[in-house]
Scaffold this motif. Structure first.
Motif, PDB file in Angstrom:
ATOM      1  N   ASP A 111       0.828  -1.211   0.000  1.00  0.00           N
ATOM      2  CA  ASP A 111       0.000   0.000   0.000  1.00  0.00           C
ATOM      3  C   ASP A 111       0.862   1.260   0.000  1.00  0.00           C
ATOM      4  O   ASP A 111       0.549   2.238  -0.678  1.00  0.00           O
ATOM      5  N   GLU A 112       1.958   1.244   0.763  1.00  0.00           N
ATOM      6  CA  GLU A 112       2.861   2.400   0.790  1.00  0.00           C
ATOM      7  C   GLU A 112       3.470   2.643  -0.587  1.00  0.00           C
ATOM      8  O   GLU A 112       3.568   3.791  -1.046  1.00  0.00           O
ATOM      9  N   GLN A 113       3.877   1.566  -1.268  1.00  0.00           N
ATOM     10  CA  GLN A 113       4.453   1.715  -2.611  1.00  0.00           C
ATOM     11  C   GLN A 113       3.407   2.259  -3.582  1.00  0.00           C
ATOM     12  O   GLN A 113       3.716   3.112  -4.414  1.00  0.00           O
ATOM     13  N   THR A 114       2.189   1.779  -3.465  1.00  0.00           N
ATOM     14  CA  THR A 114       1.111   2.257  -4.329  1.00  0.00           C
ATOM     15  C   THR A 114       0.857   3.737  -4.093  1.00  0.00           C
ATOM     16  O   THR A 114       0.689   4.511  -5.045  1.00  0.00           O
ATOM     17  N   ILE A 115       0.865   4.148  -2.837  1.00  0.00           N
ATOM     18  CA  ILE A 115       0.646   5.559  -2.505  1.00  0.00           C
ATOM     19  C   ILE A 115       1.766   6.416  -3.085  1.00  0.00           C
ATOM     20  O   ILE A 115       1.518   7.495  -3.639  1.00  0.00           O
ATOM     21  N   GLU A 116       3.013   5.946  -2.989  1.00  0.00           N
ATOM     22  CA  GLU A 116       4.141   6.699  -3.551  1.00  0.00           C
ATOM     23  C   GLU A 116       3.986   6.862  -5.062  1.00  0.00           C
ATOM     24  O   GLU A 116       4.219   7.952  -5.607  1.00  0.00           O
ATOM     25  N   LYS A 117       3.596   5.778  -5.757  1.00  0.00           N
ATOM     26  CA  LYS A 117       3.418   5.854  -7.211  1.00  0.00           C
ATOM     27  C   LYS A 117       2.306   6.838  -7.572  1.00  0.00           C
ATOM     28  O   LYS A 117       2.452   7.643  -8.493  1.00  0.00           O
ATOM     29  N   LEU A 118       1.187   6.753  -6.860  1.00  0.00           N
ATOM     30  CA  LEU A 118       0.067   7.646  -7.154  1.00  0.00           C
ATOM     31  C   LEU A 118       0.420   9.099  -6.862  1.00  0.00           C
ATOM     32  O   LEU A 118       0.042  10.009  -7.615  1.00  0.00           O
ATOM     33  N   THR A 119       1.161   9.332  -5.793  1.00  0.00           N
ATOM     34  CA  THR A 119       1.591  10.689  -5.464  1.00  0.00           C
ATOM     35  C   THR A 119       2.503  11.240  -6.549  1.00  0.00           C
ATOM     36  O   THR A 119       2.372  12.393  -6.972  1.00  0.00           O
ATOM     37  N   ASP A 136       1.793  14.451  -8.893  1.00  0.00           N
ATOM     38  CA  ASP A 136       2.722  15.573  -9.008  1.00  0.00           C
ATOM     39  C   ASP A 136       3.034  15.874 -10.469  1.00  0.00           C
ATOM     40  O   ASP A 136       3.076  17.034 -10.882  1.00  0.00           O
ATOM     41  N   LYS A 137       3.267  14.820 -11.262  1.00  0.00           N
ATOM     42  CA  LYS A 137       3.569  15.028 -12.680  1.00  0.00           C
ATOM     43  C   LYS A 137       2.379  15.657 -13.407  1.00  0.00           C
ATOM     44  O   LYS A 137       2.552  16.565 -14.224  1.00  0.00           O
ATOM     45  N   LEU A 138       1.174  15.162 -13.115  1.00  0.00           N
ATOM     46  CA  LEU A 138      -0.022  15.729 -13.754  1.00  0.00           C
ATOM     47  C   LEU A 138      -0.221  17.186 -13.349  1.00  0.00           C
ATOM     48  O   LEU A 138      -0.590  18.032 -14.170  1.00  0.00           O
ATOM     49  N   PHE A 139       0.053  17.499 -12.089  1.00  0.00           N
ATOM     50  CA  PHE A 139      -0.068  18.878 -11.612  1.00  0.00           C
ATOM     51  C   PHE A 139       0.920  19.777 -12.349  1.00  0.00           C
ATOM     52  O   PHE A 139       0.574  20.885 -12.771  1.00  0.00           O
ATOM     53  N   GLN A 197       2.193  19.278 -15.315  1.00  0.00           N
ATOM     54  CA  GLN A 197       1.754  19.433 -16.701  1.00  0.00           C
ATOM     55  C   GLN A 197       0.598  20.422 -16.804  1.00  0.00           C
ATOM     56  O   GLN A 197       0.530  21.230 -17.731  1.00  0.00           O
ATOM     57  N   GLU A 198      -0.306  20.340 -15.849  1.00  0.00           N
ATOM     58  CA  GLU A 198      -1.490  21.199 -15.886  1.00  0.00           C
ATOM     59  C   GLU A 198      -1.125  22.658 -15.594  1.00  0.00           C
ATOM     60  O   GLU A 198      -1.707  23.573 -16.163  1.00  0.00           O
ATOM     61  N   HIS A 199      -0.155  22.868 -14.726  1.00  0.00           N
ATOM     62  CA  HIS A 199       0.175  24.221 -14.274  1.00  0.00           C
ATOM     63  C   HIS A 199       1.578  24.649 -14.712  1.00  0.00           C
ATOM     64  O   HIS A 199       2.219  25.436 -14.039  1.00  0.00           O
ATOM     65  N   ARG A 200       2.031  24.139 -15.830  1.00  0.00           N
ATOM     66  CA  ARG A 200       3.374  24.503 -16.267  1.00  0.00           C
ATOM     67  C   ARG A 200       3.400  25.973 -16.651  1.00  0.00           C
ATOM     68  O   ARG A 200       2.391  26.561 -17.021  1.00  0.00           O
ATOM     69  N   SER A 201       4.569  26.516 -16.605  1.00  0.00           N
ATOM     70  CA  SER A 201       4.729  27.942 -16.856  1.00  0.00           C
ATOM     71  C   SER A 201       4.678  28.234 -18.355  1.00  0.00           C
ATOM     72  O   SER A 201       5.413  27.652 -19.137  1.00  0.00           O
ATOM     73  N   THR A 202       3.826  29.161 -18.759  1.00  0.00           N
ATOM     74  CA  THR A 202       3.772  29.553 -20.168  1.00  0.00           C
ATOM     75  C   THR A 202       5.020  30.339 -20.548  1.00  0.00           C
ATOM     76  O   THR A 202       5.428  30.332 -21.706  1.00  0.00           O
ATOM     77  N   VAL A 203       5.637  30.981 -19.575  1.00  0.00           N
ATOM     78  CA  VAL A 203       6.872  31.711 -19.852  1.00  0.00           C
ATOM     79  C   VAL A 203       7.977  30.719 -20.232  1.00  0.00           C
ATOM     80  O   VAL A 203       8.730  30.959 -21.181  1.00  0.00           O
TER      81      VAL A 203
END
Length: 107
Positions: A43-51, A55-58, A60-66
């Motif tokens: 479960d800990e490994q699964t949580i780390e992967k999901l986190t 983070d990667k999706l965040f 990508q979603e909020h990358r800097s346009t600059v």
């Protein structure tokens, strides 16, 4: 228990059944405990992967346009279309030269 040098006292006729039952219950307890531990680690490994994915999706979603603009400005300029056509023409000419050298033309 046996690793620690602990042993049951010799049992009388009635106690042998109880000792055997107690031993089996202890084995079942430790196997169940180990199973819970492995499940917890999974479960800990699964949580780390999901986190990490979150983070990667965040990012990508909020990358800097600059940053995107700077990368686009620093990128290599595309080649001119006429230059590309000249390169293709030179390649065809080189191929024809090699073809004629290998196979010649029958006259």
């Amino acid at each position: 228990m046996s690793r620690q040098g602990l042993r049951f006292h010799e049992a009388d006729t009635n106690g042998e059944y109880v000792y055997d039952l107690l031993y089996r219950q202890m084995v079942d307890y430790y196997l169940a405990l180990h199973s819970v531990q492995r499940s917890f680690e999974y479960d800990e490994q699964t949580i780390e992967k999901l986190t990490s994915r979150g983070d990667k999706l965040f990012e990508q979603e909020h990358r800097s346009t600059v940053d995107d603009l700077v990368a686009a400005l620093e990128a290599k300029q595309p080649r001119d279309f006429a230059e590309q056509v000249r390169d293709v023409g030179a390649g065809v000419r080189d191929f024809a030269t090699v073809w004629n050298a290998l196979f010649g033309t029958k006259e």
